[in-house]
Enzyme design. Structure first.
Site, mmCIF file in Angstrom:
data_model
loop_
_atom_site.group_PDB
_atom_site.id
_atom_site.type_symbol
_atom_site.label_atom_id
_atom_site.label_comp_id
_atom_site.label_asym_id
_atom_site.label_seq_id
_atom_site.Cartn_x
_atom_site.Cartn_y
_atom_site.Cartn_z
ATOM 1 C CG LEU A 125 -1.818 1.158 1.489
ATOM 2 C CD1 LEU A 125 -2.921 1.214 0.432
ATOM 3 C CD2 LEU A 125 -2.470 1.067 2.894
ATOM 4 N NE ARG A 246 -4.280 0.654 11.528
ATOM 5 C CZ ARG A 246 -4.890 1.602 10.845
ATOM 6 N NH1 ARG A 246 -6.108 1.974 11.178
ATOM 7 N NH2 ARG A 246 -4.295 2.183 9.823
ATOM 8 N N GLY A 342 20.860 -3.256 33.272
ATOM 9 C CA GLY A 342 22.066 -2.420 33.385
ATOM 10 C C GLY A 342 22.922 -2.570 32.142
ATOM 11 C CD GLU A 366 -0.160 -4.333 9.697
ATOM 12 O OE1 GLU A 366 -1.312 -4.421 10.112
ATOM 13 O OE2 GLU A 366 0.485 -5.274 9.192
ATOM 14 N N GLY A 367 0.017 1.812 10.440
ATOM 15 C CA GLY A 367 -0.564 3.037 10.995
ATOM 16 C C GLY A 367 0.224 3.486 12.203
ATOM 17 C CD GLU A 370 2.646 10.051 15.720
ATOM 18 O OE1 GLU A 370 2.802 9.013 15.040
ATOM 19 O OE2 GLU A 370 3.348 10.297 16.726
HETATM 20 N N1 CAA Z 1 -13.311 0.536 7.417
HETATM 21 C C1 CAA Z 1 -14.115 0.739 6.332
HETATM 22 N N2 CAA Z 1 -14.129 1.898 5.631
HETATM 23 C C2 CAA Z 1 -13.319 2.880 6.056
HETATM 24 C C3 CAA Z 1 -12.477 2.738 7.164
HETATM 25 C C4 CAA Z 1 -12.494 1.514 7.860
HETATM 26 N N3 CAA Z 1 -11.707 1.298 8.934
HETATM 27 N N4 CAA Z 1 -11.776 3.871 7.341
HETATM 28 C C5 CAA Z 1 -12.175 4.720 6.379
HETATM 29 N N5 CAA Z 1 -13.098 4.106 5.601
HETATM 30 C C6 CAA Z 1 -13.835 4.676 4.453
HETATM 31 C C7 CAA Z 1 -14.584 5.924 4.879
HETATM 32 O O1 CAA Z 1 -15.860 5.602 5.390
HETATM 33 C C8 CAA Z 1 -14.671 6.695 3.578
HETATM 34 O O2 CAA Z 1 -15.716 6.153 2.802
HETATM 35 P P1 CAA Z 1 -16.644 7.103 1.841
HETATM 36 O O3 CAA Z 1 -15.681 7.620 0.798
HETATM 37 O O4 CAA Z 1 -17.679 6.181 1.288
HETATM 38 O O5 CAA Z 1 -17.184 8.193 2.702
HETATM 39 C C9 CAA Z 1 -13.352 6.353 2.883
HETATM 40 O O6 CAA Z 1 -12.900 5.109 3.470
HETATM 41 C C10 CAA Z 1 -12.295 7.395 3.091
HETATM 42 O O7 CAA Z 1 -12.115 7.539 4.488
HETATM 43 P P2 CAA Z 1 -11.452 8.824 5.142
HETATM 44 O O8 CAA Z 1 -12.085 10.051 4.568
HETATM 45 O O9 CAA Z 1 -11.465 8.633 6.613
HETATM 46 O O10 CAA Z 1 -9.978 8.741 4.559
HETATM 47 P P3 CAA Z 1 -8.678 9.575 4.917
HETATM 48 O O11 CAA Z 1 -7.937 9.856 3.671
HETATM 49 O O12 CAA Z 1 -9.030 10.726 5.808
HETATM 50 O O13 CAA Z 1 -7.754 8.500 5.706
HETATM 51 C C11 CAA Z 1 -6.837 7.333 7.574
HETATM 52 C C12 CAA Z 1 -8.084 7.899 6.863
HETATM 53 C C13 CAA Z 1 -7.386 6.641 8.798
HETATM 54 C C14 CAA Z 1 -5.860 8.417 7.959
HETATM 55 C C15 CAA Z 1 -6.141 6.304 6.638
HETATM 56 O O14 CAA Z 1 -5.533 6.952 5.553
HETATM 57 C C16 CAA Z 1 -5.103 5.459 7.348
HETATM 58 O O15 CAA Z 1 -5.439 4.488 8.011
HETATM 59 N N6 CAA Z 1 -3.791 5.796 7.170
HETATM 60 C C17 CAA Z 1 -2.712 4.945 7.650
HETATM 61 C C18 CAA Z 1 -2.325 3.935 6.605
HETATM 62 C C19 CAA Z 1 -1.600 2.764 7.201
HETATM 63 O O16 CAA Z 1 -1.971 2.227 8.227
HETATM 64 N N7 CAA Z 1 -0.577 2.308 6.492
HETATM 65 C C20 CAA Z 1 0.134 1.150 6.893
HETATM 66 C C21 CAA Z 1 0.851 0.573 5.731
HETATM 67 S S1 CAA Z 1 0.679 -1.160 5.559
HETATM 68 C C22 CAA Z 1 1.841 -1.872 6.567
HETATM 69 O O17 CAA Z 1 2.477 -1.251 7.376
HETATM 70 C C23 CAA Z 1 1.887 -3.339 6.377
HETATM 71 C C24 CAA Z 1 3.182 -4.000 6.636
HETATM 72 O O18 CAA Z 1 3.854 -4.421 5.724
HETATM 73 C C25 CAA Z 1 3.603 -4.287 8.035
#
Ligand code: CAA
Length: 382
Positions: A125, A246, A342, A366-367, A370
């Site tokens: 992602l 998470r 220590g 995974e987020g 913050e």
């Molecule tokens: N479940 C279902 N739908 C969801 C949701 C959830 N948990 N969270 C958001 N949505 C939906 C919303 O309802 C919205 O839908 P509509 O368009 O129909 O209204 C849409 O998704 C957009 O949501 P937001 O407006 O809330 O989106 P945003 O751009 O403001 O982002 C955020 C929200 C929570 C900040 C998100 O971008 C996020 O989680 N960011 C962090 C990303 C992350 O965790 N990355 C980790 C990388 S993967 C990794 O680390 C794996 C590895 O290899 C270890």
């Protein structure tokens, strides 16, 4: 919420603990030192059903539930955090394909992820300029005959050098026509697909035996059947998968922290200062009391999130709270473990310093913390 474990949960916990202590733990130090991918351990985890705990039995999974998954993750993480992150991502990928894939995709990938034939699954992602804000991604997928051509770059991808399948997110609609999160889809990309280039593994502070690589997609062609879920529906798939992920990372943090406490207790009972084992000093006892209290609080938050998910209740906020608290607590606990040790806590010979290095990433991937606070705050204010 029932705090007593049922028979299945106990069995999975015992199975994971036995494999972790007998097979993984003796190699953990060496894996960290050599950064060697633990292929045979991943195979062993697959054979025990631990790479597909939430996948249904019809697709080769254990179907043991989310609480059992968390317990198993804790056991594996306590022995080796590197192994546990690849276990977590593989579980997440298998579950996402079962949930969002069509019949053909499920049959093609899920049993092979569960059995270990695909080694691990990978989740692509993040990008160099789009981590916390994945909607800012630049990778594109363009229709090409009966398939798609993917172009772009991904970063911080766990397990991708060895993964049989990678879920890759890409923009299928322009920002003008599909603003924000709306024009994003995801694709199942097989290992060895033309145009998929796996970059040089990152040289990391911790989880050093887990593979973390950048990906380049240069006219990477995938068939039309590789679109996972609906067109432009990829962002929600990522969010839903990450909610479950998470719980996995919270469990990983708990496992690492538990190991740090166990090491500290053992050390404190043996190490003497001022004529007595240091465990008899109140300064050490209070540290251990705080560490154990934080660990139990993290575990309760994590169990609540797992329980909600298992019962099909909303759990985004609970998973975010569990990950936020468990990851930050794990860093504090591991830091105190080093302090209790220590000077011995500062050298490679003792596991305390590895636990601190391994714990550090749990507030990032995974987020970040913050982002978890943002998810929690939005739900509190809703
Ligand atoms: N479940 C279902 N739908 C969801 C949701 C959830 N948990 N969270 C958001 N949505 C939906 C919303 O309802 C919205 O839908 P509509 O368009 O129909 O209204 C849409 O998704 C957009 O949501 P937001 O407006 O809330 O989106 P945003 O751009 O403001 O982002 C955020 C929200 C929570 C900040 C998100 O971008 C996020 O989680 N960011 C962090 C990303 C992350 O965790 N990355 C980790 C990388 S993967 C990794 O680390 C794996 C590895 O290899 C270890």
């Amino acid at each position: 919420m029932d705090l007593e474990l049922n028979e299945t949960q106990r069995l999975i916990q015992r199975t994971a603990r036995d494999f972790a202590t007998r097979v993984i733990l003796p190699q953990a130090h060496d894996l960290d030192e050599t950064e060697r991918f633990p292929r045979e351990i991943m195979k062993g985890l697959a054979e025990l059903g631990l790479l597909s705990i939430n996948v249904s039995e019809g697709l080769g999974g254990s179907s043991a539930g989310v609480v059992a998954y968390s317990l198993a993750m804790q056991e594996i993480a306590a022995a080796c955090a590197s192994c546990s992150v690849m276990m977590s991502v593989t579980n997440m990928v298998g579950e996402a394909i079962e949930r969002f894939g069509n019949e053909e995709q499920r049959a093609r990938y899920v049993p092979r992820l569960a059995s270990g034939e695909l080694v691990v699954g990978s989740f692509a992602l993040s990008e160099p300029d789009a981590g916390s804000d994945p909607a800012g991604m630049r990778t594109t997928a363009t229709p090409d005959g009966d398939g798609w051509v993917l172009d772009g770059a991904k970063q911080w991808i766990t397990g991708a050098s060895y993964a049989g399948v990678i879920i890759v997110w890409a923009r299928t609609g322009s920002l003008e026509t599909h603003p924000g999160t709306r024009g994003i889809s995801c694709f199942l990309v097989d290992a060895g697909s033309p145009g998929l280039k796996i970059g040089k593994p990152e040289d990391k502070l911790g989880i050093r035996a887990s593979d973390t690589v950048p990906l380049e997609l240069e006219r990477c062609r995938v068939g039309g059947g590789q679109l996972l879920g609906g067109m432009h529906g990829g962002f929600k798939i990522a969010m839903m998968a990450l909610d479950g992920g998470r719980i996995g990372i919270a469990s990983q943090a708990i496992g690492i922290a538990r190991a740090a406490i166990e090491e500290s207790v053992r050390f404190a009972k043996e190490r003497k200062s001022f004529g007595v084992p240091i465990a008899q000093h109140q300064a050490i006892q209070w540290k251990l009391a705080d560490m154990q209290t934080e660990l139990d609080a993290a575990n309760l938050l994590c169990m609540r999130a797992a329980w909600n998910k298992e019962l099909g209740r909303p759990y985004s906020r609970e998973a975010a709270m569990a990950k936020l608290f468990a990851s930050e607590a794990a860093i504090r606990i591991c830091n105190e473990a080093v302090q209790i040790h220590g000077g011995y806590g500062y050298i490679r010979e003792f596991a305390a310093e590895r636990h601190l290095r391994d714990a550090r990433v749990t507030t990032i991937y995974e987020g970040t913390s913050e982002i978890q606070r943002l998810v929690i705050a939005r739900s509190v204010l809703a």
